[in-house]
Design a protein around this motif. Structure first.
Motif, PDB file in Angstrom:
ATOM      1  N   TYR A 152       0.853  -1.192   0.000  1.00  0.00           N
ATOM      2  CA  TYR A 152       0.000   0.000   0.000  1.00  0.00           C
ATOM      3  C   TYR A 152       0.888   1.241   0.000  1.00  0.00           C
ATOM      4  O   TYR A 152       1.656   1.457   0.940  1.00  0.00           O
ATOM      5  CB  TYR A 152      -0.919  -0.023   1.213  1.00  0.00           C
ATOM      6  CG  TYR A 152      -1.862  -1.204   1.217  1.00  0.00           C
ATOM      7  CD1 TYR A 152      -3.024  -1.183   0.454  1.00  0.00           C
ATOM      8  CD2 TYR A 152      -1.577  -2.350   1.944  1.00  0.00           C
ATOM      9  CE1 TYR A 152      -3.891  -2.272   0.437  1.00  0.00           C
ATOM     10  CE2 TYR A 152      -2.434  -3.446   1.933  1.00  0.00           C
ATOM     11  CZ  TYR A 152      -3.592  -3.391   1.173  1.00  0.00           C
ATOM     12  OH  TYR A 152      -4.452  -4.470   1.144  1.00  0.00           O
TER      13      TYR A 152
ATOM     14  N   LEU B 112       1.059   5.044   0.259  1.00  0.00           N
ATOM     15  CA  LEU B 112       0.277   6.180   0.749  1.00  0.00           C
ATOM     16  C   LEU B 112       0.963   7.485   0.362  1.00  0.00           C
ATOM     17  O   LEU B 112       2.135   7.695   0.707  1.00  0.00           O
ATOM     18  CB  LEU B 112       0.122   6.122   2.276  1.00  0.00           C
ATOM     19  CG  LEU B 112      -1.043   5.283   2.825  1.00  0.00           C
ATOM     20  CD1 LEU B 112      -0.903   3.824   2.424  1.00  0.00           C
ATOM     21  CD2 LEU B 112      -1.107   5.414   4.339  1.00  0.00           C
TER      22      LEU B 112
ATOM     23  N   TYR C 251      -1.422  -1.111  -4.275  1.00  0.00           N
ATOM     24  CA  TYR C 251      -2.522  -0.165  -4.292  1.00  0.00           C
ATOM     25  C   TYR C 251      -1.958   1.214  -3.942  1.00  0.00           C
ATOM     26  O   TYR C 251      -1.189   1.348  -2.986  1.00  0.00           O
ATOM     27  CB  TYR C 251      -3.591  -0.536  -3.250  1.00  0.00           C
ATOM     28  CG  TYR C 251      -4.110  -1.942  -3.379  1.00  0.00           C
ATOM     29  CD1 TYR C 251      -5.340  -2.211  -3.966  1.00  0.00           C
ATOM     30  CD2 TYR C 251      -3.359  -3.025  -2.916  1.00  0.00           C
ATOM     31  CE1 TYR C 251      -5.813  -3.519  -4.086  1.00  0.00           C
ATOM     32  CE2 TYR C 251      -3.816  -4.332  -3.030  1.00  0.00           C
ATOM     33  CZ  TYR C 251      -5.043  -4.575  -3.617  1.00  0.00           C
ATOM     34  OH  TYR C 251      -5.512  -5.868  -3.745  1.00  0.00           O
TER      35      TYR C 251
ATOM     36  N   TYR D 272      -2.952   4.971  -2.544  1.00  0.00           N
ATOM     37  CA  TYR D 272      -4.026   5.603  -1.774  1.00  0.00           C
ATOM     38  C   TYR D 272      -3.726   7.096  -1.617  1.00  0.00           C
ATOM     39  O   TYR D 272      -2.611   7.472  -1.240  1.00  0.00           O
ATOM     40  CB  TYR D 272      -4.162   4.971  -0.382  1.00  0.00           C
ATOM     41  CG  TYR D 272      -4.977   3.705  -0.359  1.00  0.00           C
ATOM     42  CD1 TYR D 272      -6.358   3.756  -0.178  1.00  0.00           C
ATOM     43  CD2 TYR D 272      -4.382   2.471  -0.533  1.00  0.00           C
ATOM     44  CE1 TYR D 272      -7.118   2.589  -0.150  1.00  0.00           C
ATOM     45  CE2 TYR D 272      -5.135   1.300  -0.514  1.00  0.00           C
ATOM     46  CZ  TYR D 272      -6.506   1.366  -0.322  1.00  0.00           C
ATOM     47  OH  TYR D 272      -7.271   0.225  -0.305  1.00  0.00           O
TER      48      TYR D 272
ATOM     49  N   PRO E 164     -14.552   6.427  -1.787  1.00  0.00           N
ATOM     50  CA  PRO E 164     -13.448   6.064  -2.677  1.00  0.00           C
ATOM     51  C   PRO E 164     -13.832   6.110  -4.152  1.00  0.00           C
ATOM     52  O   PRO E 164     -14.956   5.761  -4.531  1.00  0.00           O
ATOM     53  CB  PRO E 164     -13.113   4.631  -2.248  1.00  0.00           C
ATOM     54  CG  PRO E 164     -14.373   4.101  -1.657  1.00  0.00           C
ATOM     55  CD  PRO E 164     -15.147   5.265  -1.123  1.00  0.00           C
TER      56      PRO E 164
ATOM     57  N   ASP F 231     -11.984   4.642  -7.659  1.00  0.00           N
ATOM     58  CA  ASP F 231     -10.906   3.764  -8.104  1.00  0.00           C
ATOM     59  C   ASP F 231     -10.494   4.090  -9.537  1.00  0.00           C
ATOM     60  O   ASP F 231     -11.344   4.168 -10.439  1.00  0.00           O
ATOM     61  CB  ASP F 231     -11.340   2.303  -8.036  1.00  0.00           C
ATOM     62  CG  ASP F 231     -11.398   1.790  -6.614  1.00  0.00           C
ATOM     63  OD1 ASP F 231     -10.981   2.528  -5.704  1.00  0.00           O
ATOM     64  OD2 ASP F 231     -11.857   0.642  -6.413  1.00  0.00           O
TER      65      ASP F 231
ATOM     66  N   ARG G 296      -6.695   4.157  -5.424  1.00  0.00           N
ATOM     67  CA  ARG G 296      -7.940   4.522  -4.738  1.00  0.00           C
ATOM     68  C   ARG G 296      -7.781   5.911  -4.138  1.00  0.00           C
ATOM     69  O   ARG G 296      -6.950   6.129  -3.245  1.00  0.00           O
ATOM     70  CB  ARG G 296      -8.288   3.497  -3.668  1.00  0.00           C
ATOM     71  CG  ARG G 296      -9.538   3.840  -2.872  1.00  0.00           C
ATOM     72  CD  ARG G 296     -10.151   2.612  -2.204  1.00  0.00           C
ATOM     73  NE  ARG G 296     -10.850   1.787  -3.191  1.00  0.00           N
ATOM     74  CZ  ARG G 296     -11.491   0.646  -2.904  1.00  0.00           C
ATOM     75  NH1 ARG G 296     -11.501   0.182  -1.666  1.00  0.00           N
ATOM     76  NH2 ARG G 296     -12.110  -0.033  -3.852  1.00  0.00           N
TER      77      ARG G 296
ATOM     78  N   TYR H 223      -9.763   9.251  -2.348  1.00  0.00           N
ATOM     79  CA  TYR H 223     -10.960   9.527  -1.544  1.00  0.00           C
ATOM     80  C   TYR H 223     -11.420  10.965  -1.716  1.00  0.00           C
ATOM     81  O   TYR H 223     -10.614  11.896  -1.807  1.00  0.00           O
ATOM     82  CB  TYR H 223     -10.665   9.277  -0.068  1.00  0.00           C
ATOM     83  CG  TYR H 223     -10.541   7.815   0.285  1.00  0.00           C
ATOM     84  CD1 TYR H 223     -11.669   7.033   0.495  1.00  0.00           C
ATOM     85  CD2 TYR H 223      -9.286   7.212   0.397  1.00  0.00           C
ATOM     86  CE1 TYR H 223     -11.561   5.686   0.821  1.00  0.00           C
ATOM     87  CE2 TYR H 223      -9.177   5.871   0.724  1.00  0.00           C
ATOM     88  CZ  TYR H 223     -10.310   5.116   0.925  1.00  0.00           C
ATOM     89  OH  TYR H 223     -10.201   3.784   1.243  1.00  0.00           O
TER      90      TYR H 223
ATOM     91  N   THR I  54      -7.788   4.959   4.501  1.00  0.00           N
ATOM     92  CA  THR I  54      -6.945   3.917   3.930  1.00  0.00           C
ATOM     93  C   THR I  54      -6.782   2.738   4.874  1.00  0.00           C
ATOM     94  O   THR I  54      -6.902   1.572   4.470  1.00  0.00           O
ATOM     95  CB  THR I  54      -5.557   4.502   3.576  1.00  0.00           C
ATOM     96  OG1 THR I  54      -5.716   5.525   2.591  1.00  0.00           O
ATOM     97  CG2 THR I  54      -4.633   3.429   3.052  1.00  0.00           C
TER      98      THR I  54
ATOM     99  N   ASP J  74      -9.679   0.518   5.079  1.00  0.00           N
ATOM    100  CA  ASP J  74      -9.777  -0.288   3.868  1.00  0.00           C
ATOM    101  C   ASP J  74      -8.773  -1.433   3.884  1.00  0.00           C
ATOM    102  O   ASP J  74      -9.085  -2.566   3.493  1.00  0.00           O
ATOM    103  CB  ASP J  74      -9.534   0.608   2.652  1.00  0.00           C
ATOM    104  CG  ASP J  74     -10.302   0.139   1.429  1.00  0.00           C
ATOM    105  OD1 ASP J  74     -11.470  -0.243   1.576  1.00  0.00           O
ATOM    106  OD2 ASP J  74      -9.714   0.146   0.323  1.00  0.00           O
TER     107      ASP J  74
END
Length: 866
Positions: A85, A87, A157, A159, A232, A234, A249, A251, A310, A313
């Motif tokens: 992930y 960030l 992913y 975020y 979110p 995507d 993703r 937000y 995040t 999720d």
């Protein structure tokens, strides 16, 4: 291809690394295009606009990707790999259409389909808005990393926040920067998908209820808070040629479906509705600061908003995969670091550390030490700057008001951290002060970089020299503590990289085709293969072809400059380019002073031989950064004088590249002859623009700063123009007491240029406009511009001399291209994966195509990886 002009149709047939058009593929794309024009956009060819055609094509391309996207998530759910992930508060993605076609291998088919429909695909691509969700290098790096993670088959992913307004649009009016809102979503977005089913609450303010013993390290209740929902959206991020499509993703903030009853019951319905919208300001606008910390309440809200959403999720997905069906024995959070890696892109997402602690302790009711071990083994931190003004330090009073529980957790982390320091360095009270998470000098603040270091198992810089600086000075105390504790490789280096797909294959197709003809078509995924071009430096035919591609790119850019800014540039001149955020440490002002020196030389000896130059400078200044805005104004004033002087003619032109952004970079970088990377040694963490220019065959003039150092090493110190002080020389000059005026007095061309600027030569209507500006530079030259100026001009003279020999120059360009393999973001991400995240890249991973069967696990549940 490069030996004679070719038609667009011939070019389409020659492009192999970007996919081969098939009759079946072209037919399917035409059918899908017409279906979307009719059913999605409700238009026909009689009334459709260019933007309608763009959206029809974008939706057609998206259709090609969706099956792969769903299949990728199915694959991850079945195989249950460790997930990464990333960030980041910024993702500077640019445009998506061409990049998506390229990575899916359908660019040629789409091009041919549009050609058969009587449409120009390049015109449609130009209608796409840049997704300007970043300020500069940090956000663009994140975008390159997403591309590489998908290409390397990592279950990853991104975020962040879906800002309604991205980085502002820059207009130049009377030489000044003027900011206009970047309403990038005003026509809609073809690429993202709302996921309201995964909307989560985010809490602010309120107070904390403790247990009977008042222990902050035990489960507490955060009550009376204000809630905002995180919705979110995507965006698919496709890998290159492997059917993998990962997810970014982002937000957006949504108010809860409730009213302020006190206002509502008074009958002020309108006010009650309007108040709801205040919460949605969280995702309204990107803060336009680069390398400068702005301690505003809204920014802190943004930072917590993204990490809170995040982590909810991440935990949902973790529970879905681990608790769902496969391994009923391993149902505890002790497996969390084995299945989850969280990378903090700078300190902006640093609140992930106390937030994950809060979730584990308050929600999952875990005891402190166990929770802390999980957090540290999960999180890793990338540092991007050593500039003091860029390091985040949040006021305690602000955090106490907005995030009261998190402040308690940070205090607890700090208490245990201080105890640990005291254990290993007993009696060293000054060290305790330096290393504390809580700074007590003046206003009480939380040092977010210290929090990241303490709460992470790995800390990395982004170039070898930068990592050395943070280990030897900025975070030296933490390195020493880490050594005492026996931590292995906590402090690392991960030199940045760029994706070769966007930054060569997409933006410079002529050069990409030349390379593919000589070394095959695998280099976009194995950039080290460019070394195979080295023997061709002595091949005169290939050298001429390289030079011709560069000249074609320069002619294309020259036409664009004429169209946009009505400036005629000499395509035989050296295209001398400096494009990046405007900041004193990047020293655009030194470049501007060199322009004045060249101008004065031409004026003094009009008939003397002069190597013609077109100097292009582009970049945005933070709206509140007065000095940076003054630099932009000065450059434009100089340009106005130079460009309209008949004596100068086409020997020298100055172009300010208004509203520099990703899509403009894709035009400028392939056409550049010279790349200016002239920051003060020890200030630029890495740079990635330098790598993009190198990959596209521009030569670099630069200091030994950031990744320039490693670029020079890859070329054995040749084929690059290095000048100026090294890091230790800058430090020694500081210790000795730097006197900028001494250099001003001792370098005649420098003194003349500064005196002209100060006296109003370039702004006769406001003669004193730059007087204070120049005085400040001479008296407070923080970034040693005057100390390096003489060496810079002498180096520029060597550049001009080298440019006279076209064949030798082009050989140097090819040497740069051949040596640029190290600077692929694929290499960077492979190192992150193996050395920080504990996962193995799978560059040969082939997700089964949508029409191929996928081996499914025995489960009654559907996959939950979205």
């Amino acid at each position: 291809m490069a030996s004679k002009p070719v038609t667009d149709q011939e070019k389409r047939k020659q492009i192999s690394v970007r996919g081969i058009a098939s009759l079946e593929g072209v037919s399917d794309i035409k059918k899908s295009f017409n279906r979307h024009l009719h059913y999605t956009l409700v238009k026909d060819r009689n009334v459709a606009t260019g933007r309608d055609y763009y959206f029809a094509l974008a939706n057609t391309v998206r259709d090609q990707m969706v099956g792969r996207w769903i299949r990728t998530q199915q694959y991850y759910y079945e195989k249950d790999p460790k997930r990464v992930y990333y960030l980041s508060l910024e993702f500077y993605m640019g445009r998506a259409l061409q990049n998506t076609m390229l990575n899916l291998g359908i660019q040629s088919s789409c091009d041919e389909a549009m050609y058969q429909l009587g449409l120009d695909i390049e015109e449609l691509e130009e209608l796409e808005e840049d997704a300007g969700l970043g300020n500069g290098g940090l956000g663009r790096l994140a975008a390159c990393f997403l591309d590489s993670m998908a290409t390397l088959g990592l279950a990853s992913y991104g975020y962040g926040i879906r800002y309604e307004y991205g980085i502002f649009n820059q207009k130049i009016r009377e030489g000044w920067q003027v900011e206009e809102a970047d309403d990038w979503l005003r026509y809609g977005n073809a690429w993202d998908k709302a996921r309201p089913e995964y909307m989560v609450p985010v809490h602010f303010f309120g107070n904390v209820e403790h247990g009977p013993d008042g222990d902050w390290s035990k489960p507490c209740k955060w009550v009376n808070s204000q809630v905002v929902f995180a919705m979110p959206y995507d965006t698919p991020t496709p890998g290159y040629g492997n059917n993998t499509v990962n997810t970014l993703r982002l937000y957006t903030a949504k108010s809860p479906n409730s009213f302020n009853l006190g206002v509502f019951n008074t009958g002020d319905y309108i006010q009650a509705v309007c108040d709801r919208n205040l919460a949605e300001n969280i995702s309204r606008v990107l803060y336009p600061n680069d390398n400068f910390f702005e301690g505003k309440e809204l920014r802190l809200k943004q930072e917590y908003f993204v990490v809170c959403a995040t982590l909810q999720d991440i935990i949902r997905r973790f529970k879905s995969s681990i608790f769902g069906c496969r391994d009923p024995v391993r149902t505890s959070f002790d497996a969390f670091p084995d299945k989850v890696a969280i990378q903090l892109n700078d300190t902006h997402p640093s609140l992930a550390i106390p937030e994950l602690m809060r979730l584990l302790i308050d929600i999952e009711e875990m005891e402190w030490d166990r929770a802390w071990k999980i957090v540290v083994n999960t999180c890793a931190y990338t540092n991007h700057t050593v500039l003091p003004e860029a390091l985040e330090r949040w006021p305690v009073h602000l955090m106490e008001k907005m995030l009261p529980r998190h402040l308690e957790i940070i205090y607890m982390i700090n208490q245990k951290h201080i105890e640990n320091i005291s254990k290993h360095f007993p009696g060293d009270f000054d060290r305790l002060r330096r290393m504390s998470l809580v700074e007590e000098d003046g206003e009480k603040r939380i040092n977010m970089a210290h929090l990241c270091i303490v709460g992470s198992h790995a800390v990395n810089g982004v170039a070898a020299i930068h990592s050395k600086i943070i280990q030897d000075s900025v975070f030296k105390d933490f390195v020493e503590l880490s050594e005492k504790m026996g931590e292995v490789n906590k402090f690392q280096n991960k030199t940045n990289g760029i994706t070769p797909r966007r930054w060569l294959l997409l933006c410079n197709p002529g050069l990409a085709d030349l390379i593919a003809e000589k070394i095959g078509e695998d280099w976009p995924k194995n950039l080290d293969q460019l070394r195979e071009l080295t023997p061709l430096i002595d091949n005169p035919t290939f050298i001429r072809s390289i030079g011709q591609v560069k000249q074609e790119n320069k002619m294309k850019l020259a036409r664009f400059i004429k169209k946009e800014w009505n400036i005629d540039v000499n395509v035989a001149s050296m295209f001398d380019v400096q494009v990046k955020r405007i900041h004193e440490y990047k020293r655009q002002l030194m470049n501007a002073l060199h322009i004045v020196v060249m101008y004065n030389r031409i004026k003094a000896n009009p008939n003397k031989e002069f190597v013609p130059r077109t100097v292009m400078i582009g970049g945005k200044a933070a709206p509140g950064y007065h000095t940076a805005k003054m630099i932009i104004k000065l450059i434009n004033n100089i340009a106005a004088m130079v460009n309209h002087d008949p004596i100068v003619g086409d020997k020298l032109k100055v172009v300010y590249l208004e509203n520099y952004r990703v899509s403009l970079a894709e035009k400028v970088i392939p056409a550049a002859d010279l790349s200016e990377q002239i920051s003060t040694a020890g200030t630029e963490a890495s740079g990635t623009g330098n790598m993009k220019f190198m990959l596209n065959g521009a030569l670099t003039i630069g200091t030994l700063d950031g990744a320039n150092v490693e670029m020079a090493e890859e070329m054995n110190g040749e084929n690059i123009f290095i000048f100026g002080m090294k890091v230790h020389e800058v430090e020694e000059l500081d210790k000795a007491g730097y006197n900028a005026r001494q250099f001003y007095e001792s370098v005649p061309e420098l003194k003349t240029a500064l005196d002209q600027i100060s006296s109003g030569y370039f702004n006769p209507m406001e003669a004193d406009q730059f007087t204070h500006f120049v005085e400040n530079l001479i008296n407070h030259d923080r970034f040693k511009l005057l100390a390096d100026f003489k060496a810079y001009v002498e180096c520029q003279d060597r550049v001009s001399e080298a440019f006279k020999d076209t064949e030798k120059w082009t050989k140097m360009c090819l040497a740069n291209i051949a040596a640029s393999g190290k600077f692929s973001s694929d290499r960077t991400i492979s190192q992150y994966a193996r050395e920080i995240w504990g996962v193995e890249p799978q560059p040969d991973l082939k997700i089964p195509a949508p029409h191929e069967p996928l081996e499914r696990a025995e489960t009654s549940e559907g996959y939950k990886d979205f």
